[in-house]
Design a protein around this motif. Sequence first.
Motif, PDB file in Angstrom:
ATOM      1  N   ILE A   1       0.836  -1.203   0.000  1.00 24.71           N
ATOM      2  CA  ILE A   1       0.000   0.000   0.000  1.00 24.71           C
ATOM      3  C   ILE A   1       0.868   1.248   0.000  1.00 24.71           C
ATOM      4  O   ILE A   1       0.619   2.203  -0.748  1.00 24.71           O
ATOM      5  CB  ILE A   1      -0.965   0.004   1.214  1.00 24.71           C
ATOM      6  CG1 ILE A   1      -1.975  -1.127   1.102  1.00 24.71           C
ATOM      7  CG2 ILE A   1      -1.663   1.345   1.371  1.00 24.71           C
ATOM      8  CD1 ILE A   1      -2.912  -0.999  -0.088  1.00 24.71           C
ATOM      9  N   ARG A   2       1.901   1.272   0.835  1.00 19.52           N
ATOM     10  CA  ARG A   2       2.800   2.438   0.878  1.00 19.52           C
ATOM     11  C   ARG A   2       3.466   2.641  -0.481  1.00 19.52           C
ATOM     12  O   ARG A   2       3.613   3.773  -0.932  1.00 19.52           O
ATOM     13  CB  ARG A   2       3.860   2.258   1.964  1.00 19.52           C
ATOM     14  CG  ARG A   2       3.330   2.410   3.369  1.00 19.52           C
ATOM     15  CD  ARG A   2       4.474   2.264   4.376  1.00 19.52           C
ATOM     16  NE  ARG A   2       4.190   2.915   5.608  1.00 19.52           N
ATOM     17  CZ  ARG A   2       4.201   4.227   5.826  1.00 19.52           C
ATOM     18  NH1 ARG A   2       4.502   5.041   4.852  1.00 19.52           N
ATOM     19  NH2 ARG A   2       3.920   4.731   6.996  1.00 19.52           N
ATOM     20  N   HIS A   3       3.861   1.553  -1.118  1.00 18.13           N
ATOM     21  CA  HIS A   3       4.504   1.656  -2.435  1.00 18.13           C
ATOM     22  C   HIS A   3       3.527   2.220  -3.465  1.00 18.13           C
ATOM     23  O   HIS A   3       3.870   3.091  -4.263  1.00 18.13           O
ATOM     24  CB  HIS A   3       5.031   0.293  -2.874  1.00 18.13           C
ATOM     25  CG  HIS A   3       5.622   0.284  -4.242  1.00 18.13           C
ATOM     26  ND1 HIS A   3       6.842   0.862  -4.513  1.00 18.13           N
ATOM     27  CD2 HIS A   3       5.154  -0.210  -5.418  1.00 18.13           C
ATOM     28  CE1 HIS A   3       7.101   0.720  -5.804  1.00 18.13           C
ATOM     29  NE2 HIS A   3       6.094   0.071  -6.370  1.00 18.13           N
ATOM     30  N   GLN A   4       2.283   1.731  -3.454  1.00 19.06           N
ATOM     31  CA  GLN A   4       1.281   2.206  -4.417  1.00 19.06           C
ATOM     32  C   GLN A   4       0.913   3.662  -4.184  1.00 19.06           C
ATOM     33  O   GLN A   4       0.612   4.388  -5.140  1.00 19.06           O
ATOM     34  CB  GLN A   4       0.026   1.334  -4.344  1.00 19.06           C
ATOM     35  CG  GLN A   4       0.231  -0.054  -4.902  1.00 19.06           C
ATOM     36  CD  GLN A   4      -0.986  -0.942  -4.722  1.00 19.06           C
ATOM     37  OE1 GLN A   4      -1.986  -0.531  -4.139  1.00 19.06           O
ATOM     38  NE2 GLN A   4      -0.887  -2.170  -5.213  1.00 19.06           N
ATOM     39  N   LEU A   5       0.956   4.118  -2.939  1.00 19.61           N
ATOM     40  CA  LEU A   5       0.633   5.508  -2.642  1.00 19.61           C
ATOM     41  C   LEU A   5       1.836   6.432  -2.798  1.00 19.61           C
ATOM     42  O   LEU A   5       1.693   7.647  -2.698  1.00 19.61           O
ATOM     43  CB  LEU A   5       0.086   5.636  -1.210  1.00 19.61           C
ATOM     44  CG  LEU A   5      -1.265   4.985  -0.951  1.00 19.61           C
ATOM     45  CD1 LEU A   5      -1.612   5.061   0.534  1.00 19.61           C
ATOM     46  CD2 LEU A   5      -2.335   5.659  -1.786  1.00 19.61           C
TER      47      LEU A   5
END
Length: 106
Positions: free
Chosen positions: A92-96
Amino acid sequence: MYWLVTQGSLWFVVFVLLYLFGGALLGWTLAYEVLIGITSPAATSAPLMAWLLSLMGWLLVPAFVGGVTGYLVNRQVDRRRVHSEEDFERRIRHQLGLPPSEGGGR
């Protein structure tokens, strides 16, 4: 599962003993009918025993069934979980576009 084995087994034994005693006192058919709510406890020859069976049928049986069902559903969900919470947070952090969290988690 721990509760089910330690505390749940004690409640199950109480349930069985109360049902056996109620069946011997009231008759097996009537004890079953009081337990599942078909017959009123007040309409029996031993209303105190019948009220205990009735309360057990309304409170203890659904709680026990719900606890076992919840445990089994949770076990199935855990078996199908592919990623850990840390992997999910990292994705999630990578996608955001956020930097990775420090300390490997929360």
